[in-house]
Every structure is written in structure tokens, then in C-alpha cells.
Design a protein around this motif. Structure first.
Motif, mmCIF file in Angstrom:
data_model
loop_
_atom_site.group_PDB
_atom_site.id
_atom_site.type_symbol
_atom_site.label_atom_id
_atom_site.label_comp_id
_atom_site.label_asym_id
_atom_site.label_seq_id
_atom_site.Cartn_x
_atom_site.Cartn_y
_atom_site.Cartn_z
ATOM 1 N N UNK A 226 -13.060 3.050 -12.013
ATOM 2 C CA UNK A 226 -12.057 3.571 -12.934
ATOM 3 C C UNK A 226 -11.174 2.415 -13.390
ATOM 4 N N UNK A 227 -10.692 2.496 -14.623
ATOM 5 C CA UNK A 227 -9.904 1.402 -15.191
ATOM 6 C C UNK A 227 -8.678 1.983 -15.886
ATOM 7 N N UNK A 228 -7.493 1.522 -15.478
ATOM 8 C CA UNK A 228 -6.248 1.961 -16.098
ATOM 9 C C UNK A 228 -5.402 0.732 -16.419
ATOM 10 N N UNK A 229 -4.278 0.967 -17.055
ATOM 11 C CA UNK A 229 -3.394 -0.141 -17.395
ATOM 12 C C UNK A 229 -2.705 -0.717 -16.160
ATOM 13 N N UNK A 230 -2.691 0.041 -15.063
ATOM 14 C CA UNK A 230 -2.018 -0.409 -13.838
ATOM 15 C C UNK A 230 -2.986 -1.095 -12.886
ATOM 16 N N UNK A 231 -4.179 -0.526 -12.733
ATOM 17 C CA UNK A 231 -5.134 -1.029 -11.756
ATOM 18 C C UNK A 231 -6.552 -0.698 -12.199
ATOM 19 N N UNK A 261 -4.094 -1.819 4.407
ATOM 20 C CA UNK A 261 -3.102 -1.015 3.699
ATOM 21 C C UNK A 261 -3.208 0.441 4.167
ATOM 22 N N UNK A 262 -2.466 0.820 5.207
ATOM 23 C CA UNK A 262 -2.551 2.190 5.755
ATOM 24 C C UNK A 262 -2.267 3.270 4.715
ATOM 25 N N UNK A 266 -4.918 6.198 3.832
ATOM 26 C CA UNK A 266 -4.611 7.629 3.955
ATOM 27 C C UNK A 266 -4.994 8.373 2.687
ATOM 28 N N UNK A 267 -4.794 7.748 1.535
ATOM 29 C CA UNK A 267 -5.176 8.378 0.266
ATOM 30 C C UNK A 267 -6.673 8.672 0.238
ATOM 31 N N UNK A 311 2.900 1.005 -6.034
ATOM 32 C CA UNK A 311 2.153 1.594 -4.921
ATOM 33 C C UNK A 311 1.875 3.077 -5.122
ATOM 34 N N UNK A 312 2.886 3.851 -5.513
ATOM 35 C CA UNK A 312 2.709 5.292 -5.653
ATOM 36 C C UNK A 312 1.754 5.636 -6.789
ATOM 37 N N UNK A 313 1.856 4.922 -7.895
ATOM 38 C CA UNK A 313 0.949 5.177 -9.019
ATOM 39 C C UNK A 313 -0.490 4.842 -8.636
ATOM 40 N N UNK A 314 -0.684 3.744 -7.905
ATOM 41 C CA UNK A 314 -2.037 3.363 -7.481
ATOM 42 C C UNK A 314 -2.593 4.395 -6.504
ATOM 43 N N UNK A 315 -1.723 4.943 -5.638
ATOM 44 C CA UNK A 315 -2.150 6.025 -4.726
ATOM 45 C C UNK A 315 -2.778 7.175 -5.525
ATOM 46 N N UNK A 316 -2.091 7.614 -6.579
ATOM 47 C CA UNK A 316 -2.580 8.749 -7.362
ATOM 48 C C UNK A 316 -3.873 8.411 -8.090
ATOM 49 N N UNK A 317 -3.951 7.204 -8.632
ATOM 50 C CA UNK A 317 -5.174 6.796 -9.345
ATOM 51 C C UNK A 317 -6.340 6.682 -8.371
ATOM 52 N N UNK A 318 -6.093 6.101 -7.188
ATOM 53 C CA UNK A 318 -7.143 5.954 -6.173
ATOM 54 C C UNK A 318 -7.646 7.309 -5.710
ATOM 55 N N UNK A 319 -6.728 8.241 -5.461
ATOM 56 C CA UNK A 319 -7.113 9.576 -5.012
ATOM 57 C C UNK A 319 -7.970 10.273 -6.067
ATOM 58 N N UNK A 320 -7.537 10.203 -7.310
ATOM 59 C CA UNK A 320 -8.296 10.843 -8.397
ATOM 60 C C UNK A 320 -9.680 10.217 -8.542
#
Length: 630
Positions: A226-231, A261-262, A266-267, A311-320
Motif C-alpha cells: 500500500x502507498x500513501x502520502x505518509x508511508x 516497535x511494539x 500490536x497493530x 505513529x498513530x496515522x501509520x498504525x491505522x494505515x498498517x492495520x488497514x
């Protein structure tokens, strides 16, 4: 009062820095290989003697160094990566601290040969415990050839804390695996005591994974992209059915650097929550690519912990991304419908009239009282079925007149059947000889009760004692098995079919080292090549225990703790056998069995806790009971 503050000599300061950066041979390899990568190397060879204790040699085909750079590289805070403080927040290279080489030279004997590409002559530099002994011109190949000899030779306290060679080699191989995963465009060779453990050619990320961990992974992992503007996130995640109890392969990487990265771990775990059981974890190999200015890699001496701005935005992108990949590649099992001979389903038409081909009784009222005719119809149905007793038994209920008569006889029969059934069950379990059932007709002097078929309640001098039956039996069996193991009275029992145990190269190195000890314990194992072993026999008292899991647990224990092999293996096998053979919670016990369990427990020298430290019993004091009752 005289001044007491002094500046430390460079040699001492370097040894202190080495304590942070260089913890074991694997740390040296990490620093040297990262320097080679930064030098543009496309081929790196690592040569070891005695798991790096005697020799660590790293040879690369990078850009090499001039004689001046070679000398300056071993000074503290020397670096080619940083010119100003702001450079710390936009780093795209690995080694930049300027402390690694100085730290290594402080606790070892260093011999460096290096030459710039395009030059005809290079330089050789010899350093002994931070002291430069010589620097001379020398003909050598372009690139660098650095030997680190006799690690911690001048710090005996540090050297004695190194583990056995098998443990240190396992740590080296784990570090090697991490380095090889993030540098797939580099050829890697790893040689230990003249044996080639790895010879990796540059390849795709998936090919590098299978080259490192085995071809079986090829069908066990699915792509993630996946590719976004953040990560940008790419890599592979394991299918749920291939999740492991032990030896999970879990790698997180950012901008070509390994990290712990715990939060992100977790994500990933949350995405598998309903797909796997709690006792297993999936494999994953995930790369994150972000703007270097949005991370801080300089918060830990070994740069393994990294701080993210988003960090929080990457968590959501990684989970999705993980959930989307699991769904797209059918992580949930599909249902295959057989359409042959299936009834034809007509196409829906909202304007067509319904045709059910069923006769309906317009006068039917479900709330009307039954008439004589309907009662007679129901009785006929029972008569057609057969005898009334047959009908009742088929519907799984009994007549009230039979169900509530002669309670005392029913209870006596239940107790007799329960105890007889348990006695025959225990007699059939060859791995529980310690329980000798004594089905006595009279109740014991001290009454015992079983709560929820899991806890034994009995009186004690100080109040009410509550005993966890599973933990108590686990403690009893552990002490008994440990004695047998230490007396070497273990008997090998051949398995019906050989089992194949596939290992990583790091695990294979440990198992090779402990194989003879395992044979003394009653295992029959043989190497098959390609990091695989055949299991043809197990200790006879390992009844119902998976031998593969037991062996993997032993390898993990030796690798992580570095304990003495004999004692740790003995305790490990005794604990495995006791845990699998002990009475379970929910298992009904007779009074005699409970008394026997209590008697055996309190004959032990340490009855209060299980071998792994869990509480076996507790006492509710008489004062506490009085307080509860007011």
C-alpha cells in the motif's frame, strides 16, 4: 579540598562506549556490515572463528578508504555522514555515530586492509586495545578487509559473560538474517569455522526470505502493498493457518533499517485476532518507507528503537493494509458448493404472482384449544412411531415418574460409576504411575471437597486450604520426572512414523550442539541436511506431548537464556512432561484421589509453587472467615 573531577583517557572512554554499542560478537558484525553497506558494497563475506570470540572478519567490495580516512575512522565521533546537527534528522545511511569502530578497537585487536577503487596501493592499519601499533602501505583488493581478533581480550569481566559458542553463533545468525533481509541487493556469505552456513545471491524480497528461512515459506506468505502520502508499506504476511507457537518470524523494517516497535506489532496482531488462537502468532516481513525527517533513529545506542512523527496515522494505515491483504487472499476458508443435481432457482420477478403449490387451511387458528380429533391424531402419531418408551428415549427425555424416584440409589450408582470410570482411565495412562487409587469405603479423617472439579478444599490448622489440583499434580510429577532424568533412567520409545523438524540455520546450529545431550534424555534424532532433522524416538514418559514443540522449546530456552545445557535441558524436559501429564482442571476426583494428591504434595521439599513459579495453594484464615460472616 583537592579537585576530584578528572577527564577520562580516550582508551577508558572508548571502553565505556563499547559497553553500550558492543555487547557480544553479533554487535560487532552489525556495525561492520552496516559500514560496508554505507561504503556501497555489493558483496560481503563474514568469516568467524569460535562464534566470533577468536575472529570476526568482514570483507567487502565497497569504495574503500584512503590512509588518512582509515586512521580517522577509529577516532571517537569521527563520521563521514554528519556535518551539522540538522543532519541527524535526515539520515538515510546506517553507521553514523562515529563510535562503533572506536569502541571495537578499544576491546579487541584490529587489523584493517583497505584500498580506494582505482588506486594501485592501499594501507594496512593494526590497532591493539585503542593503541595504534602500525600503519603501512600494502597491496590489497579494492574495498575493505577488517579483522577483529580476541574480542574483550582486555576486559575479562565482559569476556566471561559471553555464552557458549552455540548460543553466540545463534545470535550472530539472527543478526545476519536481519541484515540480509534489508539488503536484498547484496551478495552475502557467512562462514563459521571453515563451514559455509549461508551463501546468498542478490534476489527479490520473497526469494531472500525463502533463501534464509526455507522453501516451505513460499506458500505460507502473502504479499502486502500500500502507498500513501505518509508511508509506503510493502512486504509479506503469513497465512493464519501457518501461525506458529514458537520461532515466529517477525521482522519490521523502516527505510532499510531493522527496528523493534511494539506499537506496530500490536497493530498487526489485532488483524489476526479472530483468525488464530491466542497461543500462536503469525509470521510477517514488513517494510515501511517514510520521509527520513519524520523519524528519529538516534534514541538508542544500537539504533534498533525508532521514534515516528506520524505513529498513530501509520498504525491505522498498517492495520488497514494487513486486513485488506488477508481478505484479498482468502485468509478465511472458502466453501465449494456442488451445483450438480441442485434445484433450479427461478429468476426473481417482482410483477409475477407467487405460486407455492401448497394447500392452505384458511380456518386454521394456532391459539385455539385442541379438539378431541387433534388429540387423537397426536396419539396415533406416537403409536405409529412405536412404544411410548422408545419415543421418549428418542427425544432424549424420560418420564417424570421414573426420573424422581429412589434418589439415594441413583446417587450411589452415580458415585460408583464415576469412581470406577476414573479408576479405569488412570490405569490406562502409563505416564501417571504415581497415582495409586485406593477406593476406600469409609471417608477420610479430614474431609476434602472438590470445587468446580478444579480446586480441592480441605481444613488446615490455620483455616481453609484451597489447592489447585492441576498445579499440585504438575509439581509432583515434575519432581518425579526430574529425578528420573538426572538418574539417566529415560527409555527411548520409537515413534510409529518419523517426524521431520525443519529449522532455521540459527536453530540448526543450536540443535547440532545439544544433539548428544538429547540422545541421553531418550530422543532419537538424526540430521537430514538443509537444516532438517528426523525424529524417530522420544522419551517413553513423553506421552501425549508433541516432540517437535518440545525440541523447539529446548532450542529456544538454550538460545535465550544461555543456561548450562545439562541442567536446563533436564529441567525443560521434566517441565514439559509434567505439564502435559498432570490432572486437568475440570477432572472429577474421588476423596481417596484428593487425599493422595495432598499427601504427595506435602512430602515435597517445595510444595508451595509450581516449577514455573505459580502459586499452588492458599489458606483462608479462620479470622478472615469470621470477618466475612460478621
Amino acid at each position: 579540598m583537592s579537585d576530584i573531577i578528572r577527564l577520562l583517557p580516550d582508551s577508558v572512554a572508548n571502553q565505556i562506549a563499547a559497553g553500550e554499542v558492543i555487547q557480544r560478537p553479533a554487535s560487532v558484525i552489525k556495525e561492520l556490515v552496516e559500514n560496508s553497506i554505507d561504503a556501497g558494497a555489493t558483496s560481503i563475506t563474514i568469516i568467524l572463528k569460535d562464534a566470533g570470540r577468536t575472529l570476526i572478519q568482514v570483507i567487502d567490495n565497497g569504495c574503500g578508504m584512503s590512509d588518512t580516512d582509515a586512521r580517522l575512522a577509529f577516532e571517537r565521533h569521527a563520521t563521514s555522514k554528519i556535518r551539522k546537527a540538522d543532519d541527524l534528522f535526515s539520515l538515510s545511511t546506517m553507521g553514523f555515530r562515529g563510535e562503533a569502530l572506536a569502541s571495537i578497537a578499544a576491546i579487541a585487536q584490529v587489523d584493517l586492509r583497505t584500498m580506494l577503487k582505482g588506486e594501485s596501493i592501499g594501507t594496512r592499519l593494526i590497532i591493539n586495545g585503542s593503541k595504534v601499533e602500525s600503519q603501512e602501505p600494502e597491496a590489497c583488493a579494492p574495498g575493505s578487509n577488517l579483522m577483529v581478533k580476541n574480542l574483550f581480550f582486555n576486559v575479562p569481566a565482559r569476556r566471561k559473560f559471553l555464552k557458549k559458542d552455540s548460543v553466540e553463533l545463534s545470535n550472530i545468525m539472527r543478526e545476519f538474517e536481519r541484515l540480509a533481509l534489508v539488503n536484498i541487493g547484496v551478495d552475502f556469505t557467512l562462514i563459521s569455522n571453515d563451514v559455509t552456513l549461508h551463501s546468498l545471491r542478490r534476489a527479490s524480497f520473497k526469494q531472500r526470505i525463502t533463501d534464509l528461512f526455507g522453501k516451505s515459506l513460499q506458500k505460507q506468505i502473502i504479499p502486502l502493498d500500500t502507498d500513501t502520502s505518509i508511508v509506503r508499506i510493502n512486504g509479506f504476511i503469513g497465512l493464519p493457518e501457518n501461525a506458529r507457537k514458537r520461532n515466529q518470524l517477525q521482522y519490521l523494517m523502516v527505510n532499510g533499517r531493522n527496528m523493534r516497535h511494539p506499537y506496530f506489532h500490536k497493530a498487526i496482531m489485532q488483524c489476526y485476532e479472530r483468525l488464530i488462537t491466542p497461543d500462536v502468532q503469525p509470521n510477517y516481513f514488513i517494510n515501511l518507507t517514510v520521509d527520513p525527517e519524520t523519524i528519529d533513529v538516534n534514541i538508542h545506542p544500537t539504533k534498533s528503537e525508532i521514534k515516528f512523527e506520524n505513529e498513530q496515522a501509520i498504525w491505522q494505515i498498517l492495520t488497514a493494509a494487513v486486513r485488506e491483504s488477508l481478505g484479498r487472499f482468502n485468509a478465511a476458508p472458502a466453501i465449494d458448493f456442488d451445483v450438480e443435481d441442485a434445484p433450479e432457482i427461478p429468476v426473481f420477478s417482482p410483477d409475477s404472482a407467487a405460486d407455492h403449490d401448497v394447500e392452505l387451511d384458511d380456518d386454521y387458528n394456532p391459539f385455539a384449544p385442541p379438539t378431541r380429533a387433534t388429540r387423537q391424531s397426536s396419539l396415533s402419531a406416537v403409536a405409529d412411531y412405536g412404544d411410548g418408551d422408545d419415543f421418549a428415549s428418542s427425544m432424549n427425555f424420560s418420564r417424570p415418574s421414573e426420573r424422581f424416584q429412589d434418589w439415594e440409589k441413583l446417587y450411589d450408582d452415580f458415585v460408583r460409576k464415576r469412581d470406577d470410570g476414573y479408576a479405569s482411565m488412570v490405569e490406562s495412562k502409563v505416564n501417571m504411575p504415581e497415582i495409586e487409587l485406593q477406593m476406600e469405603s469409609e471417608a477420610p479423617a479430614n474431609a476434602t471437597l472438590q470445587l468446580k472439579n478444579s480446586y480441592i478444599l480441605t481444613s488446615s490448622r490455620d483455616g481453609l486450604m484451597i489447592i489447585d489440583q492441576h498445579r499440585a499434580h504438575k509439581r509432583i510429577l515434575y519432581d518425579s520426572y526430574l529425578e528420573k532424568v538426572r538418574e539417566k533412567s529415560m527409555v527411548c520409545q520409537n515413534t510409529m512414523f518419523p517426524e521431520v523438524l525443519e529449522l532455521s540455520p540459527a536453530q540448526n546450529a543450536v540443535l547440532t550442539d545439544i544433539a548428544s545431550s538429547l540422545e541421553e534424555l531418550g530422543f532419537a534424532i538424526a540430521p537430514l541436511g538443509d537444516n532438517s532433522w528426523s525424529i524417530t524416538g522420544v522419551p517413553s514418559i513423553l506421552n501425549g506431548v508433541n516432540p517437535r514443540d518440545t525440541l523447539l522449546g529446548m532450542i529456544e530456552c538454550v538460545t535465550e537464556t544461555g543456561e548450562d545445557l545439562a541442567s536446563s535441558l533436564h529441567e525443560r524436559i521434566a517441565l514439559s512432561m509434567a505439564g502435559s501429564s498432570a490432572i486437568r482442571r475440570g477432572q472429577v476426583l474421588s476423596s481417596a484421589e484428593m487425599d493422595k494428591l495432598i499427601s504427595d504434595l506435602f512430602r515435597l521439599p517445595t510444595p508451595a509453587r509450581t516449577p514455573d513459579g505459580k502459586v499452588i495453594f492458599t489458606i483462608v484464615s479462620l479470622d478472615d472467615i469470621a470477618g466475612m460472616l460478621g
